[in-house]
Design a protein around this motif. Sequence first.
Motif, PDB file in Angstrom:
ATOM      1  N   LEU A 164       9.344  -8.320  -1.155  1.00 49.41           N
ATOM      2  CA  LEU A 164      10.548  -8.430  -1.855  1.00 49.41           C
ATOM      3  C   LEU A 164      10.243  -9.307  -3.022  1.00 49.41           C
ATOM      4  O   LEU A 164       9.662 -10.232  -2.878  1.00 49.41           O
ATOM      5  CB  LEU A 164      11.756  -8.935  -1.007  1.00 49.41           C
ATOM      6  N   ILE A 165      10.845  -8.842  -4.132  1.00 51.65           N
ATOM      7  CA  ILE A 165      11.057  -9.789  -5.381  1.00 51.65           C
ATOM      8  C   ILE A 165      12.232  -9.938  -5.766  1.00 51.65           C
ATOM      9  O   ILE A 165      12.962  -9.147  -6.062  1.00 51.65           O
ATOM     10  CB  ILE A 165      10.031  -9.076  -6.163  1.00 51.65           C
ATOM     11  N   ASP A 166      12.792 -11.271  -5.946  1.00 54.81           N
ATOM     12  CA  ASP A 166      13.974 -11.718  -6.035  1.00 54.81           C
ATOM     13  C   ASP A 166      15.093 -10.845  -5.456  1.00 54.81           C
ATOM     14  O   ASP A 166      16.174 -10.406  -5.704  1.00 54.81           O
ATOM     15  CB  ASP A 166      14.356 -11.278  -7.934  1.00 54.81           C
ATOM     16  N   GLY A 167      14.845 -10.524  -4.128  1.00 56.21           N
ATOM     17  CA  GLY A 167      15.609 -10.075  -3.228  1.00 56.21           C
ATOM     18  C   GLY A 167      15.661  -8.549  -3.071  1.00 56.21           C
ATOM     19  O   GLY A 167      16.126  -8.026  -2.067  1.00 56.21           O
ATOM     20  N   ALA A 168      14.897  -7.891  -3.954  1.00 58.48           N
ATOM     21  CA  ALA A 168      14.798  -6.328  -3.904  1.00 58.48           C
ATOM     22  C   ALA A 168      13.561  -5.908  -3.347  1.00 58.48           C
ATOM     23  O   ALA A 168      12.288  -6.386  -3.550  1.00 58.48           O
ATOM     24  CB  ALA A 168      14.859  -5.838  -5.282  1.00 58.48           C
ATOM     25  N   ASP A 169      13.326  -5.162  -2.397  1.00 58.31           N
ATOM     26  CA  ASP A 169      12.584  -4.362  -1.774  1.00 58.31           C
ATOM     27  C   ASP A 169      11.544  -3.549  -2.744  1.00 58.31           C
ATOM     28  O   ASP A 169      12.343  -2.917  -3.566  1.00 58.31           O
ATOM     29  CB  ASP A 169      12.606  -3.313  -0.436  1.00 58.31           C
ATOM     30  N   VAL A 170      10.319  -3.773  -3.062  1.00 54.91           N
ATOM     31  CA  VAL A 170       9.710  -3.222  -4.260  1.00 54.91           C
ATOM     32  C   VAL A 170       9.725  -1.504  -4.104  1.00 54.91           C
ATOM     33  O   VAL A 170       9.625  -0.907  -5.103  1.00 54.91           O
ATOM     34  CB  VAL A 170       8.300  -3.662  -4.150  1.00 54.91           C
ATOM     35  N   ARG A 171       9.873  -1.154  -2.663  1.00 59.39           N
ATOM     36  CA  ARG A 171       9.916   0.413  -2.629  1.00 59.39           C
ATOM     37  C   ARG A 171      11.258   1.027  -3.107  1.00 59.39           C
ATOM     38  O   ARG A 171      11.191   2.040  -3.245  1.00 59.39           O
ATOM     39  CB  ARG A 171       9.611   0.651  -1.225  1.00 59.39           C
ATOM     40  N   SER A 172      12.262   0.184  -3.335  1.00 63.46           N
ATOM     41  CA  SER A 172      13.548   0.665  -3.860  1.00 63.46           C
ATOM     42  C   SER A 172      13.654   0.394  -5.262  1.00 63.46           C
ATOM     43  O   SER A 172      14.732   0.627  -5.649  1.00 63.46           O
ATOM     44  CB  SER A 172      14.681  -0.029  -3.043  1.00 63.46           C
ATOM     45  N   VAL A 173      12.707  -0.058  -5.797  1.00 67.65           N
ATOM     46  CA  VAL A 173      12.738  -0.530  -7.295  1.00 67.65           C
ATOM     47  C   VAL A 173      12.086   0.521  -7.952  1.00 67.65           C
ATOM     48  O   VAL A 173      11.005   0.965  -7.696  1.00 67.65           O
ATOM     49  CB  VAL A 173      12.134  -2.224  -7.543  1.00 67.65           C
ATOM     50  N   ASP A 174      12.419   0.764  -9.290  1.00 70.92           N
ATOM     51  CA  ASP A 174      11.696   1.616 -10.219  1.00 70.92           C
ATOM     52  C   ASP A 174      10.303   0.987 -10.499  1.00 70.92           C
ATOM     53  O   ASP A 174      10.217  -0.486 -11.071  1.00 70.92           O
ATOM     54  CB  ASP A 174      12.471   1.756 -11.653  1.00 70.92           C
ATOM     55  N   VAL A 175       9.234   1.801 -10.359  1.00 69.06           N
ATOM     56  CA  VAL A 175       7.913   1.313 -10.333  1.00 69.06           C
ATOM     57  C   VAL A 175       7.452   0.723 -11.693  1.00 69.06           C
ATOM     58  O   VAL A 175       6.744  -0.377 -11.996  1.00 69.06           O
ATOM     59  CB  VAL A 175       6.875   2.251  -9.997  1.00 69.06           C
ATOM     60  N   VAL A 176       8.052   1.506 -12.736  1.00 67.37           N
ATOM     61  CA  VAL A 176       7.766   1.054 -14.282  1.00 67.37           C
ATOM     62  C   VAL A 176       8.493  -0.321 -14.449  1.00 67.37           C
ATOM     63  O   VAL A 176       7.850  -1.197 -15.087  1.00 67.37           O
ATOM     64  CB  VAL A 176       8.240   2.310 -14.991  1.00 67.37           C
ATOM     65  N   ASP A 177       9.594  -0.599 -14.238  1.00 68.21           N
ATOM     66  CA  ASP A 177      10.367  -1.831 -14.375  1.00 68.21           C
ATOM     67  C   ASP A 177       9.559  -2.900 -13.694  1.00 68.21           C
ATOM     68  O   ASP A 177       9.855  -3.999 -14.070  1.00 68.21           O
ATOM     69  CB  ASP A 177      11.888  -1.483 -14.013  1.00 68.21           C
ATOM     70  N   LEU A 178       9.114  -2.597 -12.401  1.00 70.27           N
ATOM     71  CA  LEU A 178       8.641  -3.607 -11.567  1.00 70.27           C
ATOM     72  C   LEU A 178       7.173  -4.332 -12.389  1.00 70.27           C
ATOM     73  O   LEU A 178       7.161  -5.212 -12.299  1.00 70.27           O
ATOM     74  CB  LEU A 178       8.499  -3.025 -10.105  1.00 70.27           C
TER      75      LEU A 178
END
Length: 585
Positions: free
Chosen positions: A390-404
């Motif tokens: 998790l980064i800043d509370g968000a699971d990286v698998r649920s976050v846009d890869v480019v934005d991450l």
Amino acid sequence: MHTFGRLLAFLRPYKRGVVWSLVLAALAMVCTVAIPWLTGRAVDQISDGDKAGLRTLALAVVGVAVVRLGLSVMRRLVAGQVSLAIEYDLRTLLYAHLQKLELGFFAGQQTGQLMSRATVDLSSVRFFLGYGLVFILQSSLTILLGAAAMFWIDPVLAALALIPVPFVVLVAMQYGRRSRPALQEVQQRIGEVTAEVEENISGVRVVKAFAAEPRQLTRFRGKVGRVFDQAMIATRLQAFFNPFLAFLPNLGLAVILLVGGRQVINGTLTLGDFTAFYTYLLMLIGPMRMFGVALNLAQRATASGARLLEILDREPRILSGGAPLPAGRGRVELRDVTFGYGDGPDALRHVDLVVEPGSTVALVGATGSGKTTLVQLLPRLYDTRSGAVLIDGADVRSVDVVDLRREIAIVDDDPFLFSDTVAGNIAYARPDASREEIVRAAERAQASGFIDELPDGYDTRVGERGLTLSGGQRQRIAIARAFLADPRILILDDATSSVDATTEREIKAALREVMEGRTTFVIAHRLSTIALADDIVVLEKGRIIARGSHEELLTESALYAEIATKGLPDQVFLNRDPIEKVAGL
């Protein structure tokens, strides 16, 4: 046939061009078929002594030939445009798909094999779709029109002359069935040669350093020998089948000479019709041979297409898309994370770690303990087997890869530079950066000094992989690139390993500036680099075994104490005065 059908689907956007190419080819074939008929009529005019009629027919032959010339030129232009457009589409599609595939895919692939598929295999496919397919249809049309003209002149003689045609088709089908696997293996082994060449060129410094040129040449000869052996299998098939395909139509010629010649002698067939008939059969020999060649192109294209589709069918396992990374200052949390590469053993086991925003954590451990693996999970270069990142509370698998990944910058121990200018490499993370911002990033990375001394300064091209620069220079440019990205999270994977002690101290001063208020992970083996961290995490065999400050870990972790004890004398020695070093103090 399934692979062949999928390859034909690449023609769909260019249906109009394909249709025009076929129409032009058909009209050209009509002209081709007309010429023997006109020639036969001219022979009859010669027999009758009609000079005027002969002159008219001669002019007609020239006119039809000129029309065929124009149609053939137009057909080749249209087919060439379609072929190049397909090549453009295939290259773009393949490159775009490769960009979507996760890092783990490339770890199991040879670069040379991928290059071979993107060049040799792709060219085989595009040449067949642009030209070979038209050759097959054109040859088939020529055979049909020529056969129709022959039946119109003399049905019985035509039937006798065309007896070899079904055998030509059967032999061609047998040739295709046997040649396809042989050609596919040839393409595979050409890929192995390409991989060998790429590896030797990339590692030429090591080859030269160890004077290993004879050994590498022996290995290369072995790879080329495998291509030769397999190509000879395909060549033997071609050496038998192609001449055999050319031999069969000659049986029809023998029939015409024997049966048709007797009819001319008996007066039941004019000399002109005999000449036209003979010319038609000669005209069909070329398409029959071309049919075999084009079928060979089709088999090669199918073999190459199977290799291309193998890549295109490989679905990405880390997909872009999802919600943007929520606002934050870079809080990182790993919850019971277990990870392994491919089907291999676990590289990380049940890792729990929380890093607060703006703090700096040093990851310490022996080689293979999982330090680099851990930080590669943050930008989701790999996905965990279990647990969550998790980064800043968000699971990286649920976050846009480019934005991450825009919020994470990595500087590793072997920085990669593109064959571009120094400024272009620094601005790679932010192509819209101004020259002032680029220069400022270089200054903060302690790189501006040597950059100003380069022949063209920031406009100097660094060469492939940046090999015209020293390791320390490449590393400082990579650090400047990370500075310019202004990430939320900074990862320094042994980022000062290629610089001397003086430059290291200068870079560390700049690192402290950029690390201020930014979550930073430091992987290092030097105690002076570890000293940059607020917190130290010790890993062993994929597990976190200790965490704390330098002083705490010296007493609480035997492994850390051993690492510190081994690293401390070297560090003290590096910081001493050169005169003391010489004196051995």
